[in-house]
Each structure stands twice: as structure tokens, then as C-alpha cells.
Design a protein around this motif. Structure first.
Motif, PDB file in Angstrom:
ATOM      1  N   ASP A   1       0.820  -1.208   0.000  1.00 28.30           N
ATOM      2  CA  ASP A   1       0.000   0.000   0.000  1.00 28.30           C
ATOM      3  C   ASP A   1       0.856   1.260   0.000  1.00 28.30           C
ATOM      4  O   ASP A   1       0.496   2.260  -0.617  1.00 28.30           O
ATOM      5  CB  ASP A   1      -0.973   0.003   1.178  1.00 28.30           C
ATOM      6  CG  ASP A   1      -0.269  -0.128   2.516  1.00 28.30           C
ATOM      7  OD1 ASP A   1       0.857  -0.636   2.538  1.00 28.30           O
ATOM      8  OD2 ASP A   1      -0.872   0.283   3.535  1.00 28.30           O
ATOM      9  N   VAL A   2       2.013   1.207   0.632  1.00 28.80           N
ATOM     10  CA  VAL A   2       2.914   2.358   0.607  1.00 28.80           C
ATOM     11  C   VAL A   2       3.437   2.578  -0.808  1.00 28.80           C
ATOM     12  O   VAL A   2       3.483   3.701  -1.312  1.00 28.80           O
ATOM     13  CB  VAL A   2       4.082   2.168   1.597  1.00 28.80           C
ATOM     14  CG1 VAL A   2       5.120   3.257   1.436  1.00 28.80           C
ATOM     15  CG2 VAL A   2       3.570   2.117   3.006  1.00 28.80           C
ATOM     16  N   VAL A   3       3.802   1.481  -1.478  1.00 28.01           N
ATOM     17  CA  VAL A   3       4.299   1.576  -2.852  1.00 28.01           C
ATOM     18  C   VAL A   3       3.193   2.065  -3.780  1.00 28.01           C
ATOM     19  O   VAL A   3       3.420   2.920  -4.633  1.00 28.01           O
ATOM     20  CB  VAL A   3       4.854   0.207  -3.320  1.00 28.01           C
ATOM     21  CG1 VAL A   3       5.230   0.262  -4.783  1.00 28.01           C
ATOM     22  CG2 VAL A   3       6.043  -0.200  -2.472  1.00 28.01           C
ATOM     23  N   ALA A   4       1.985   1.552  -3.597  1.00 28.35           N
ATOM     24  CA  ALA A   4       0.861   1.970  -4.448  1.00 28.35           C
ATOM     25  C   ALA A   4       0.553   3.447  -4.244  1.00 28.35           C
ATOM     26  O   ALA A   4       0.311   4.183  -5.216  1.00 28.35           O
ATOM     27  CB  ALA A   4      -0.365   1.115  -4.153  1.00 28.35           C
ATOM     28  N   ASN A   5       0.561   3.895  -2.993  1.00 25.89           N
ATOM     29  CA  ASN A   5       0.311   5.313  -2.719  1.00 25.89           C
ATOM     30  C   ASN A   5       1.396   6.188  -3.332  1.00 25.89           C
ATOM     31  O   ASN A   5       1.109   7.264  -3.871  1.00 25.89           O
ATOM     32  CB  ASN A   5       0.235   5.567  -1.218  1.00 25.89           C
ATOM     33  CG  ASN A   5      -1.033   5.025  -0.605  1.00 25.89           C
ATOM     34  OD1 ASN A   5      -2.013   4.786  -1.316  1.00 25.89           O
ATOM     35  ND2 ASN A   5      -1.019   4.817   0.692  1.00 25.89           N
ATOM     36  N   ALA A   6       2.639   5.746  -3.257  1.00 23.90           N
ATOM     37  CA  ALA A   6       3.729   6.530  -3.829  1.00 23.90           C
ATOM     38  C   ALA A   6       3.598   6.619  -5.345  1.00 23.90           C
ATOM     39  O   ALA A   6       3.811   7.683  -5.933  1.00 23.90           O
ATOM     40  CB  ALA A   6       5.072   5.918  -3.450  1.00 23.90           C
ATOM     41  N   LYS A   7       3.253   5.513  -5.991  1.00 23.93           N
ATOM     42  CA  LYS A   7       3.082   5.535  -7.449  1.00 23.93           C
ATOM     43  C   LYS A   7       1.919   6.429  -7.845  1.00 23.93           C
ATOM     44  O   LYS A   7       2.004   7.175  -8.820  1.00 23.93           O
ATOM     45  CB  LYS A   7       2.854   4.118  -7.970  1.00 23.93           C
ATOM     46  CG  LYS A   7       4.103   3.279  -7.971  1.00 23.93           C
ATOM     47  CD  LYS A   7       3.846   1.899  -8.538  1.00 23.93           C
ATOM     48  CE  LYS A   7       5.109   1.061  -8.501  1.00 23.93           C
ATOM     49  NZ  LYS A   7       4.875  -0.294  -9.019  1.00 23.93           N
ATOM     50  N   ARG A   8       0.817   6.347  -7.096  1.00 20.81           N
ATOM     51  CA  ARG A   8      -0.336   7.181  -7.411  1.00 20.81           C
ATOM     52  C   ARG A   8      -0.007   8.659  -7.207  1.00 20.81           C
ATOM     53  O   ARG A   8      -0.359   9.504  -8.014  1.00 20.81           O
ATOM     54  CB  ARG A   8      -1.513   6.776  -6.517  1.00 20.81           C
ATOM     55  CG  ARG A   8      -2.807   7.502  -6.850  1.00 20.81           C
ATOM     56  CD  ARG A   8      -3.837   7.122  -5.861  1.00 20.81           C
ATOM     57  NE  ARG A   8      -3.082   6.983  -4.601  1.00 20.81           N
ATOM     58  CZ  ARG A   8      -3.594   7.051  -3.395  1.00 20.81           C
ATOM     59  NH1 ARG A   8      -4.814   7.200  -3.231  1.00 20.81           N
ATOM     60  NH2 ARG A   8      -2.860   6.952  -2.315  1.00 20.81           N
TER      61      ARG A   8
END
Length: 91
Positions: free
Chosen positions: A12-19
Motif C-alpha cells: 500500500d505504501v508503494v501503491a500510494n507513492a506511485k499514485r
């Protein structure tokens, strides 16, 4: 060296960063995002107890005194070497 599970970021941290990276933001929203992230990080800070603070301070002071003694000793030894090599000043 084996990596620990803690070192790996969660999905979720990686997904938030990409978004967040994909979204084009104006300068004001980027500043607001930065401030929100600063406050989120400040909430993670743990204040040491009084005993821990005194202990940490004592460790630092002892370390500084030891380092001062080492530097003073090296200065004294190098002074002796200089006087031995070049003789007494003013003679």
C-alpha cells in the motif's frame, strides 16, 4: 546479507507513492502534501523518558571527555616529536 521483512515497503505504501507520483499537482498541493507527511512523521517520534535522557547525556559526555583526552595526548606527543626534531625554540 539477508534482508529483513521490515526493510521491504508494504504494497500500500508503494501503491500510494506511485499514485502520488503519477498525479500532477500544483505547487500549493505539493506543499500541503509535504506538510501532511511531516506531521505524519512527527507522530512517529518517541520522546525518551527522563532516565533514558540522563543516560544518553552521560554517554555523550563520557565519549566527549575520552575524545578530548585522546586528542590532547596526540597533541602532546606530536609536540614532543617536533621539539626533538627541530630543537628548542629560541636556542
Amino acid at each position: 546479507m539477508a534482508r529483513k521483512v521490515i526493510d521491504e515497503p508494504s504494497e500500500d505504501v508503494v501503491a500510494n507513492a506511485k499514485r502520488d507520483r503519477a498525479a500532477k499537482r500544483n505547487p500549493f498541493s505539493r506543499i500541503a502534501l509535504f506538510i501532511r507527511q511531516v506531521f505524519a512523521e512527527l507522530k512517529k517520534v518517541v520522546t525518551p523518558t527522563r532516565r533514558e535522557l540522563i543516560s544518553f547525556t552521560a554517554v555523550v559526555l563520557v565519549f566527549v571527555v575520552i575524545m578530548m583526552a585522546i586528542v590532547a595526548g596526540l597533541d602532546w606527543i606530536s609536540g614532543l616529536i617536533v621539539v626533538y626534531l627541530f630543537g628548542q625554540p629560541g636556542v
